[in-house]
Design a protein around this motif. Structure first.
Motif, mmCIF file in Angstrom:
data_model
loop_
_atom_site.group_PDB
_atom_site.id
_atom_site.type_symbol
_atom_site.label_atom_id
_atom_site.label_comp_id
_atom_site.label_asym_id
_atom_site.label_seq_id
_atom_site.Cartn_x
_atom_site.Cartn_y
_atom_site.Cartn_z
ATOM 1 N N ASN A 184 -44.428 -31.218 18.853
ATOM 2 C CA ASN A 184 -45.495 -32.227 18.728
ATOM 3 C C ASN A 184 -45.233 -33.171 17.566
ATOM 4 O OD1 ASN A 184 -46.961 -31.412 20.883
ATOM 5 N ND2 ASN A 184 -48.421 -30.169 19.711
ATOM 6 N N THR A 185 -44.889 -32.587 16.417
ATOM 7 C CA THR A 185 -44.621 -33.404 15.231
ATOM 8 C C THR A 185 -43.476 -34.372 15.505
ATOM 9 O OG1 THR A 185 -45.214 -31.481 13.923
ATOM 10 C CG2 THR A 185 -44.158 -33.300 12.743
ATOM 11 N N PHE A 186 -42.432 -33.829 16.131
ATOM 12 C CA PHE A 186 -41.280 -34.662 16.454
ATOM 13 C C PHE A 186 -41.689 -35.851 17.330
ATOM 14 C CE2 PHE A 186 -38.076 -35.551 19.750
ATOM 15 C CZ PHE A 186 -37.160 -36.217 18.961
ATOM 16 N N GLN A 187 -42.518 -35.566 18.347
ATOM 17 C CA GLN A 187 -42.959 -36.637 19.252
ATOM 18 C C GLN A 187 -43.747 -37.710 18.517
ATOM 19 O OE1 GLN A 187 -45.111 -35.489 22.768
ATOM 20 N NE2 GLN A 187 -43.297 -34.508 23.624
ATOM 21 N N GLN A 188 -44.633 -37.254 17.611
ATOM 22 C CA GLN A 188 -45.444 -38.220 16.863
ATOM 23 C C GLN A 188 -44.577 -39.107 15.976
ATOM 24 O OE1 GLN A 188 -48.616 -36.247 14.755
ATOM 25 N NE2 GLN A 188 -49.647 -35.862 16.719
ATOM 26 N N ARG A 221 -42.860 -41.599 18.111
ATOM 27 C CA ARG A 221 -43.757 -42.628 18.616
ATOM 28 C C ARG A 221 -44.085 -43.656 17.533
ATOM 29 N NH1 ARG A 221 -48.323 -39.647 21.421
ATOM 30 N NH2 ARG A 221 -46.633 -38.867 22.725
ATOM 31 N N SER A 222 -44.402 -43.182 16.325
ATOM 32 C CA SER A 222 -44.777 -44.160 15.309
ATOM 33 C C SER A 222 -43.567 -44.987 14.872
ATOM 34 C CB SER A 222 -45.476 -43.501 14.117
ATOM 35 O OG SER A 222 -44.637 -42.527 13.569
ATOM 36 N N ALA A 223 -42.391 -44.373 14.914
ATOM 37 C CA ALA A 223 -41.188 -45.142 14.601
ATOM 38 C C ALA A 223 -41.006 -46.253 15.631
ATOM 39 C CB ALA A 223 -39.961 -44.232 14.593
ATOM 40 N N PHE A 224 -41.266 -45.903 16.912
ATOM 41 C CA PHE A 224 -41.139 -46.880 17.989
ATOM 42 C C PHE A 224 -42.131 -48.030 17.809
ATOM 43 C CE2 PHE A 224 -42.859 -48.312 22.103
ATOM 44 C CZ PHE A 224 -41.722 -48.922 22.615
ATOM 45 N N LEU A 225 -43.384 -47.658 17.481
ATOM 46 C CA LEU A 225 -44.407 -48.696 17.314
ATOM 47 C C LEU A 225 -44.075 -49.619 16.157
ATOM 48 C CD1 LEU A 225 -47.715 -46.760 17.999
ATOM 49 C CD2 LEU A 225 -46.572 -48.411 19.464
#
Ligand code: 2NL
Length: 338
Positions: free
Chosen positions: A77-81, A84-88
């Motif tokens: 989960n942490t990895f996904q978050q 995602r924020s890096a992508f945004l």
């Protein structure tokens, strides 16, 4: 044995802390919880244990397995978050200026038509529409253009069937309105697409026309001249002068071509007005008694005037455009200039 299982928990925890990618986290899962993983292997050794220890060891081992499972879940989960924020951050730079959405605008022909119709409606004309596919009667016969008349050639058009044509002018709308309304006063402006077999830099097989018709008791040539004088001032400004020249149309008698003072040279003479100081802008005349009869009106009781103008021609004059095809090419570099 007890110590060993706790050691596995600690090891798994440390390994997960270092795992920063999806693949690394999966590798930890396989290493500890996989079929041949460390937890499975240690559970297999249970068989060689004394009875008395098995229960407690089994409970502990299951606890450790559940804990590692939970840790894996959290890590992923942490990895996904993080991802995602890096992508945004990368794709939305809120400090960038916005993408402008340009306003739409009227086509120069629509603009010209609207201006003309605004002038006519302000003079009391109502807007009337009719079909573009017309019967020969409304397009030719009723307008005093019989089958053998040379005007048929001047207004050669596209035939749908022997007696059905694409209208060559909007006059059939006027004929239809006179027949339908019966009772004067009839005061209409009819805009629309018309068709002719004609094609060069100033003629298109499809173009736009606006016609005026005013029928009532005692409508005179003076009413025609007065209406046109006011109209030309409204469209081209107070300084615009007009003159009428005798002409011929099969559907009007007398007929007049209407010129306005050249706005390009202020009547000094230029290329636009070919040195004359005047520019032809429309055709007009008193409705021929034969046309009134065809429209089931009595020429002994009523009279009328009619005016016809080409929207393309007026727009070309107004904006100084020298090729009619620019209007139809949808080239924004052209269209956005007006
Ligand atoms: C032109 C000239 C004109 C008319 C159109 C008309 C209609 C009826 C009766 C009599 Cl129902 N006349 N229309 C009259 C004179 C001229 O058009 O140069 N058009 C582009």
């Amino acid at each position: 044995m007890q110590g060993e299982i706790e050691g596995i928990l600690g090891e798994a925890q440390a390994a997960l802390k270092k795992a920063k990618t999806h693949e690394a986290i999966e590798a930890v899962r396989v290493e500890y919880l996989g079929k041949k993983g460390k937890v499975s292997l240690i559970l297999k050794t249970m068989g060689q244990m004394p009875e008395s220890d098995r229960r407690e060891f089994g409970l502990k081992a299951n606890q450790v397995r559940d804990l590692i499972d939970k840790m894996l879940e959290e890590a992923s989960n942490t990895f996904q978050q993080v991802q995602r924020s890096a992508f945004l951050e990368e794709s939305i730079d809120v400090s960038l200026p916005g993408n402008g959405r340009p306003m739409g605008f009227e086509h120069p022909l629509a603009q010209m038509s609207r201006e003309l119709l605004e002038a006519f409606t302000s003079l009391g004309f109502e807007i009337a529409h009719g079909p573009e596919i017309e019967h020969d009667f409304y397009n030719f016969e009723a307008l005093n253009i019989p089958k053998d008349h040379p005007a048929r050639e001047m207004q050669d058009t596209f035939y749908i069937a022997p007696e059905v044509v694409l209208r060559t002018q909007t006059s059939p709308v006027q004929i239809r309105t006179m027949i339908a309304q019966r009772e004067p006063p009839i005061r209409i402006a009819s805009p629309g697409r018309v068709y002719r077999r004609d094609q060069d830099v100033t003629h298109s097989p499809i173009f736009h026309q606006i016609e005026l018709l005013y029928v009532d008791r005692n409508v005179s040539f003076a009413d025609l001249k007065g209406t046109l004088t006011i109209f030309i001032e409204q469209i081209f400004g107070k300084g615009a002068k007009m003159r009428m020249r005798p002409s011929y149309f099969p559907f009007t008698e007398p007929s007049a071509e209407v010129d306005m003072s050249c706005f390009a040279c202020d009547q000094k003479g230029c290329r636009l007005c070919k040195g004359s100081g005047w520019i032809e802008i429309l055709g007009s005349g008193m409705v021929d008694p034969e046309v009134l009869k065809a429209a089931q009106l009595d020429p002994e009781k009523v009279s009328g005037f009619a005016v016809g103008m080409g929207v393309e021609r007026l727009a070309m004059l107004k904006y100084g455009i020298n090729d009619i095809r620019y209007f139809y090419e949808n080239e924004l570099r052209f269209l956005s200039q007006f």
